[in-house]
Motif scaffolding. Structure first.
Motif, mmCIF file in Angstrom:
data_model
loop_
_atom_site.group_PDB
_atom_site.id
_atom_site.type_symbol
_atom_site.label_atom_id
_atom_site.label_comp_id
_atom_site.label_asym_id
_atom_site.label_seq_id
_atom_site.Cartn_x
_atom_site.Cartn_y
_atom_site.Cartn_z
ATOM 1 N N ASP A 1 5.688 -11.035 -22.908
ATOM 2 C CA ASP A 1 6.812 -12.140 -22.843
ATOM 3 C C ASP A 1 6.328 -13.580 -21.924
ATOM 4 N N THR A 2 4.916 -13.842 -21.936
ATOM 5 C CA THR A 2 4.601 -14.832 -21.045
ATOM 6 C C THR A 2 4.973 -16.060 -21.265
ATOM 7 N N GLY A 3 5.026 -16.230 -22.867
ATOM 8 C CA GLY A 3 5.512 -17.512 -23.523
ATOM 9 C C GLY A 3 6.599 -18.344 -23.041
ATOM 10 N N THR A 4 7.523 -17.355 -22.388
ATOM 11 C CA THR A 4 8.790 -17.979 -22.165
ATOM 12 C C THR A 4 8.983 -17.995 -20.643
ATOM 13 N N PRO A 5 9.869 -18.948 -19.982
ATOM 14 C CA PRO A 5 9.772 -18.896 -18.674
ATOM 15 C C PRO A 5 10.898 -17.864 -18.240
ATOM 16 N N PRO A 6 10.966 -17.534 -17.051
ATOM 17 C CA PRO A 6 11.773 -16.510 -16.834
ATOM 18 C C PRO A 6 13.315 -16.692 -16.998
ATOM 19 N N THR B 1 -2.965 -3.463 3.636
ATOM 20 C CA THR B 1 -4.310 -3.156 4.216
ATOM 21 C C THR B 1 -5.260 -3.308 3.105
ATOM 22 N N THR B 2 -4.830 -3.725 1.828
ATOM 23 C CA THR B 2 -5.831 -3.830 0.541
ATOM 24 C C THR B 2 -5.722 -5.175 0.366
ATOM 25 N N PRO B 3 -6.551 -6.019 -0.525
ATOM 26 C CA PRO B 3 -6.601 -7.254 -0.963
ATOM 27 C C PRO B 3 -5.606 -7.147 -2.090
ATOM 28 N N ALA B 4 -4.844 -8.199 -2.254
ATOM 29 C CA ALA B 4 -3.724 -8.749 -3.164
ATOM 30 C C ALA B 4 -4.431 -8.391 -4.811
ATOM 31 N N GLY B 5 -3.570 -8.047 -5.428
ATOM 32 C CA GLY B 5 -3.875 -7.870 -6.775
ATOM 33 C C GLY B 5 -3.823 -9.125 -7.833
ATOM 34 N N ASP B 6 -3.606 -8.580 -8.961
ATOM 35 C CA ASP B 6 -3.151 -9.689 -10.208
ATOM 36 C C ASP B 6 -1.897 -10.823 -9.714
ATOM 37 N N VAL B 7 -2.294 -11.881 -10.045
ATOM 38 C CA VAL B 7 -0.968 -13.030 -9.991
ATOM 39 C C VAL B 7 -0.024 -12.520 -10.661
ATOM 40 N N LEU B 8 1.158 -12.433 -10.273
ATOM 41 C CA LEU B 8 2.685 -12.167 -11.185
ATOM 42 C C LEU B 8 3.166 -13.466 -11.708
ATOM 43 N N VAL B 9 3.167 -14.390 -10.698
ATOM 44 C CA VAL B 9 4.179 -15.722 -11.114
ATOM 45 C C VAL B 9 3.410 -16.709 -10.473
ATOM 46 N N THR B 10 3.536 -17.981 -11.272
ATOM 47 C CA THR B 10 2.934 -18.875 -10.697
ATOM 48 C C THR B 10 4.142 -20.219 -10.762
ATOM 49 N N ALA B 11 4.191 -20.959 -9.958
ATOM 50 C CA ALA B 11 5.059 -22.094 -9.673
ATOM 51 C C ALA B 11 4.316 -23.295 -9.831
ATOM 52 N N ASP B 12 4.628 -24.552 -10.909
ATOM 53 C CA ASP B 12 3.710 -25.639 -11.076
ATOM 54 C C ASP B 12 4.565 -26.849 -10.789
ATOM 55 N N ARG B 13 4.311 -27.462 -9.521
ATOM 56 C CA ARG B 13 5.208 -28.564 -9.438
ATOM 57 C C ARG B 13 6.588 -28.345 -9.602
ATOM 58 N N LEU C 1 12.528 -18.868 -8.771
ATOM 59 C CA LEU C 1 11.609 -17.844 -8.889
ATOM 60 C C LEU C 1 12.263 -16.616 -9.537
ATOM 61 N N GLY C 2 13.389 -16.501 -9.154
ATOM 62 C CA GLY C 2 14.101 -15.078 -9.868
ATOM 63 C C GLY C 2 14.723 -15.360 -11.086
ATOM 64 N N GLY C 3 14.262 -16.533 -11.827
ATOM 65 C CA GLY C 3 14.930 -16.805 -13.007
ATOM 66 C C GLY C 3 16.349 -16.960 -13.309
ATOM 67 N N LEU C 4 16.929 -17.388 -12.548
ATOM 68 C CA LEU C 4 18.305 -17.266 -12.192
ATOM 69 C C LEU C 4 18.884 -18.933 -12.310
ATOM 70 N N ARG D 1 7.345 -26.133 -13.776
ATOM 71 C CA ARG D 1 7.588 -24.813 -14.368
ATOM 72 C C ARG D 1 7.380 -23.753 -13.531
ATOM 73 N N VAL D 2 8.071 -22.551 -13.982
ATOM 74 C CA VAL D 2 7.775 -21.225 -13.514
ATOM 75 C C VAL D 2 7.126 -20.339 -14.551
ATOM 76 N N ALA D 3 5.783 -19.897 -14.330
ATOM 77 C CA ALA D 3 5.397 -19.017 -15.312
ATOM 78 C C ALA D 3 4.890 -17.889 -14.998
#
Ligand SMILES: Nc1ncnc2c1ncn2[C@@H]1O[C@H](COP(=O)(O)OP(=O)(O)OP(=O)(O)O)[C@@H](O)[C@H]1O
Ligand SMILES: Nc1ncnc2c1ncn2[C@@H]1O[C@H](COP(=O)(O)OP(=O)(O)OP(=O)(O)O)[C@@H](O)[C@H]1O
Ligand SMILES: [Mg+2]
Ligand SMILES: [Mg+2]
Lengths: 196, 266, 471
Positions: free
Chosen positions: C321-326, C251-263, C300-303, C310-312
């Motif tokens: 901890d954003t510098g390292t991928p999940p 019902t409310t707009p989405a918030g911050d981006v949590l994770v992105t996948a790039d190619r 995406l689950g970092g497994l 990459r996943v960021a």
């Protein structure tokens, strides 16, 4: 519930015995990877090899303890050996003969108790006897050029001790742990479970 | 990863032989060679093995990939022999404290290493060219192995690649739940043990289910089974076994004639 | 052939106090087509196993009688064919044709008749490969078709199917249903278990609803059953056709981006994709079997380590901890931030009881015991697992196991939740409860990625969708 004391193998007996062998094939493979990763130098310490030996003999005792039918120990170890050969183990067909000799040791121990006792002492004896089978094969076939007192005999004794401890006591403890997960519910070993 | 399919060209003349015949031939060859400790007979045997390699359709690279762990074993043999040789005849080459390396010791080591390869290779070659289903069929039809046991083992063998994937899955599941070992070797070993245990539990459950599925399709109904795939044991298969025995025997004979033969017992 | 008579039938699995099924009186005449319904855990799978003669005497306790063509099912196995939910553990041989032949060999069919029957069965289910296709190289749907062929080749008088289309994409499921419809002879009896009634209805002429406490709740033609009991059945958890589920979009707009996948990709399992997941939104990942959806979920689950791209994670998810991928995070940190639900629930179980399974995550993240207890008890009761708290996870019914695996990930309330087929095998009531749980979590600002073949789930919950193609 009816107790299952016939000697005829049910399909579950056959398949699970074979699966135990196959799973140990895979575990051995992963163990090999871990071994190489952890400490390559250890492989050059000859006695170390004998201490490790028991791990390769676990399927024989475990098969006997879980399935509790005549031939189980022999079948498990022989299938494990054949599987490792099919997967491309470096020893090829020789492993099969070795597996048969090792399996025979545990089989004799269970037979001596007429397939009625599956307690720790039986497991230890079964472990020691597979170890004896393995040790005899190595003693004559692979180690014959080495010094008797300082190598061949200690190596053989260590193999037997390791087999009794790792394959014997280890398989016994493993059977109990497996029973608590409920995976052995179709087997008498799973029904020995006493709620504590 | 674990390879579980035959890795050789299946059309090669000897690869096509009956799997039981191939297995027996390999075992006969290996066990004749186990009887000697000299370097000459195994060297001849290895030459024979390499010569028949194309007839089995096995490429040298495949053989090398499967047998490289034997090289580690070879190093082990040499080291052990230097430290624990039963006799140290011949010229002394190196003497450093308790370590005495003589020409006799090195000759013995050479014999042992060659013998190890000569004994192991036939089985490796044969298994590289054998399909598990064909082996089980031949064991039942030509070696009179009990069908229930051979088929049951074959069905379990089909789980091998699945178990390899399962290992990865279990490891991932643990990680997802916050379980890991870090760098501590002891913790690594514990995690290995618990992963292996979970694999075993999963395998037994799968096996139990598979057995139910097999029973559902009449596996244990007591009706005599028929066979859909015929395996034949023909004269050529018998010949393969005879040839293998003859070749291994010839290698020993040459060694005896040259006076280098050293029997295992005696 | 294939007439079934149950009189006061009941079965209790060893180690359980409750009966899995009880007091079932049922007659199915030869040639009838029956849809067997009932809430998750009502004992449908147990009943099918009993009809196939596959409940070993030593594994539980029986009440009343079962007969197939007047015989004990353990004696009449050769008239019955069963296809289970999980195709992987019912294939026996390494090559497809050999697997179909397996049952024929066991029945002692003469060798020259075997291969024509194998070919006929494979053709009937529309199996697209030659006979020597390795069974290990088949997708889930293809394995399911092969398992069906293996059973049809035996020409059973009674065909039992337990959720045969679970985990299949809609095309694959339609193919299986068409295969079943085309494969039935006039005198073959069919008993089908399937939660999604609407799809199964064209195959059947009678509906039987099991009552969880025991007995049969309703029995008759589809029109009669759904016409008279439609509302109560829907309230009790049956997917009565024509009753839509309430939408639960954000019902409310989405918030911050949590994770992105790039190619992001992992050849050959997954072709490159780009995506971003935001807090407070539910992203549905769709696509045919084998498109790489599960692979994407694991990445995406970092497994899994990405093979390409990459996943960021952003600061909103990973803090500093954003510098390292999940996939390089330490496991406890990962478990706090991203929760994963695996496609196969059994892959996920680590503990020996349902309770410990749920408590494991919160314990690892260091919550105090009373808080853990209340979280776990809350989840157990919402997902109708309270009675099973002491049960071993591996003895649960298909739907129960699925709910437990979802609950394990919900227990730690991670900021990002990645679920693979979270709703399969659920009855309507547990399905609604799951959707509510996900919706609450999302509305509280968590991100949700759900891989799914379930169109209702997408319609009800998804705010955005991503469709993958086969690589
Ligand atoms: N092997 C087992 N051991 C103990 N309990 C079991 C076992 N299998 C099933 N149960 C229990 O029996 C009950 C009925 O299970 P069953 O699998 O028959 O349900 P179901 O109607 O098929 O449910 P679902 O729709 O979720 O698949 C469940 O409560 C389940 O936990
Ligand atoms: N561990 C693995 N190793 C190698 N290939 C794999 C592995 N897991 C999956 N694959 C292959 O990768 C492709 C994608 O698999 P994935 O499981 O991601 O598909 P999916 O979209 O989830 O399919 P489904 O809808 O059937 O679950 C498939 O062709 C599959 O066979
Ligand atoms: Mg079920
Ligand atoms: Mg998937």
């Amino acid at each position: 519930m009816r107790d299952n004391n016939t000697t005829r193998w049910r399909t579950v007996d056959i398949v699970v015995a074979a699966v135990i062998a196959v799973a140990f094939g895979v575990i051995f493979w992963a163990w090999g990877l871990l071994w190489r990763a952890v400490d390559p130098a250890f492989a050059f310490f000859p006695a170390g090899q004998a201490i490790m030996y028991g791990v390769w003999l676990v399927p024989a005792v475990l098969g006997g303890l879980v399935i509790r039918k005549p031939g189980a120990a022999l079948f498990c170890e022989a299938v494990a050996a054949t599987v490792s050969a099919l997967l491309g183990a470096e020893w090829g067909g020789v492993t099969i003969v070795q597996g048969l000799i090792q399996g025979l040791g545990a089989e004799l121990a269970f037979a001596a108790f007429r397939y009625r006792s599956f307690r720790l002492p039986t497991a230890l004896i079964a472990g020691a006897l597979t170890g004896l089978g393995a040790a005899l094969f190595d003693f004559f076939v692979w180690n014959s050029e080495y010094a008797l007192a300082s190598y061949r005999i200690p190596y053989a004794l260590l193999t037997i001790v390791s087999a009794a401890a790792v394959a014997g006591a280890g398989a016994w403890a493993l059977t109990r742990a497996l029973a608590t997960t409920g995976a052995l519910d179709r087997f008498p070993a799973g029904r020995d479970r006493t709620p504590i | 990863m674990i390879s579980f399919e035959p890795v050789a060209a299946p059309g090669a003349p000897l690869a096509r032989r009956n799997p039981v015949a191939k297995l027996v031939a390999a075992l006969v060859f290996s066990f004749i060679l186990i009887a000697t400790l000299d370097p000459v007979a195994p060297a001849i045997a290895i030459a024979v093995e390499l010569a028949v390699l194309p007839l089995f359709g096995v490429r040298l690279r495949v053989l090398a990939r499967r047998t490289w762990p034997l090289l580690v074993g070879a190093v082990g043999v040499v080291v052990t022999l230097v430290l624990f040789a039963a006799e140290r005849s011949g010229r002394v080459l190196v003497e450093a404290g308790p370590v005495v390396v003589t020409s006799g010791v090195l000759l013995t080591a050479l014999g042992l290493v060659l013998r190890m390869f000569a004994v192991a290779l036939p089985g490796v070659i044969v298994f590289a060219t054998t399909d598990p289903t064909d082996l089980a069929d031949a064991l039942i039809q030509n070696a009179k192995a009990p069908a229930r046991f051979a088929i049951g083992a074959l069905a379990a063998f089909r789980l091998v690649p699945l178990l390899g994937q399962e290992w990865q899955m279990i490891s991932m599941a643990r990680r997802a739940r916050g379980v890991e070992s870090g760098r501590n070797p002891l913790a690594k070993l514990r995690l290995f043990a618990s992963t292996a245990f979970a694999l075993l539990v999963g395998a037994i459950r799968r096996g139990t289910r598979l057995a139910v599925a097999m029973d559902a399709r009449g596996f244990d109904a007591g009706t005599p089974r028929t066979v859909a795939r015929q395996q034949r044991f023909v004269a050529a298969d018998g010949l393969l076994i005879v040839c293998s025995a003859a070749l291994a025997g010839a290698a020993l004979t040459v060694s005896v004639l040259l006076g280098t033969f050293r029997p295992l017992i005696g | 052939m294939g007439a079934v008579v149950l009189r006061g039938f009941g079965w209790r699995h060893g180690g359980r106090r409750a009966w899995a099924v009880r007091g079932v009186d049922l007659r199915v005449e030869a040639g009838e087509r029956v849809l067997l319904l009932g809430p998750s855990g009502a004992g449908k799978s147990t009943l099918l196993a009993a009809l196939a003669g596959l409940l070993p005497e030593d594994s539980g306790e029986q009440e009343g009688t079962v007969e197939v063509d007047g015989l004990d099912p353990r004696e009449s196995r050769d008239r019955v064919g069963i296809v289970f939910q999980d195709p992987e553990s019912q294939l026996v041989m390494a090559r497809s044709g050999d697997d179909v032949a397996f049952g024929l060999e066991n029945r002692g069919i003469p060798a020259r008749e075997i291969w024509p029957r194998v070919d006929e069965a494979l053709a009937r289910v529309g199996f697209p490969y030659p006979r020597d296709r390795p069974t290990a190289a088949l997708s889930g749907g293809e394995q399911q078709r092969l398992a069906l062929a293996g059973v049809l080749a035996l020409r059973p008088g009674l065909l039992l199917l337990d959720e045969p289309t679970a985990n299949l994409d809609p095309t694959g499921a339609a193919l299986i249903r068409a295969a079943v419809a085309g494969a039935l002879d006039a005198d073959t009896t069919l008993i089908l278990v399937e939660h999604r009634v609407a799809e199964a209805l064209p195959l059947v002429d009678r509906v039987v609803v099991l009552e969880p406490g025991g007995g049969v709740r309703a029995d008759g033609t589809p029109e009669a059953v759904f016409g008279t009991h439609g509302d109560t059945l829907a309230a009790e958890g049956v997917w009565v056709p024509g009753r839509p589920v309430p939408p639960r979009q954000a019902t409310t707009p989405a918030g911050d981006v949590l994770v992105t996948a790039d190619r992001l990709g992992l050849p050959p399992r997954l072709a490159a994709v780009d995506l971003a997941v935001r807090a407070g939104e539910a992203l549905a990942v769709l696509g045919p079997n084998g498109a790489g959806k599960s692979t994407l979920a694991l990445l995406l689950g970092g497994l899994l380590k990405p093979g390409a791209g990459r996943v960021a994670a952003t600061t909103a998810l990973a803090g500093t901890d954003t510098g390292t991928p999940p996939h390089r995070w330490r496991a406890p940190a990962l478990a706090r931030r991203i929760g994963s639900v695996f496609q196969d629930p059994e892959h996920q179980f680590v503990a020996n009881t349902v309770y410990d399974e749920l408590a494991l995550g919160p314990r690892r993240t260091g919550q105090p015991e009373p808080a853990i207890r209340s979280t776990v008890d809350g989840l157990l009761s919402r997902l109708r697992l309270t009675k099973l708290a002491a049960a071993n996870p591996y003895t649960l019914s298909g739907g129960e196991a699925r709910r437990l695996s979802v609950a394990t990930a919900l227990a730690t309330a991670p900021r990002l939740l990645v679920c693979d087929e979270p709703t399969f095998g659920q009855d309507r009531r547990t399905w609604l409860e799951l959707v509510d749980l996900f919706a609450e979590l999302r509305d509280a600002g968590h991100g949700l990625v759900a891989v799914t073949h379930d169109p209702e789930f997408v319609a009800a919950l998804a705010d955005r969708r991503l469709i993958l193609e086969r690589p």
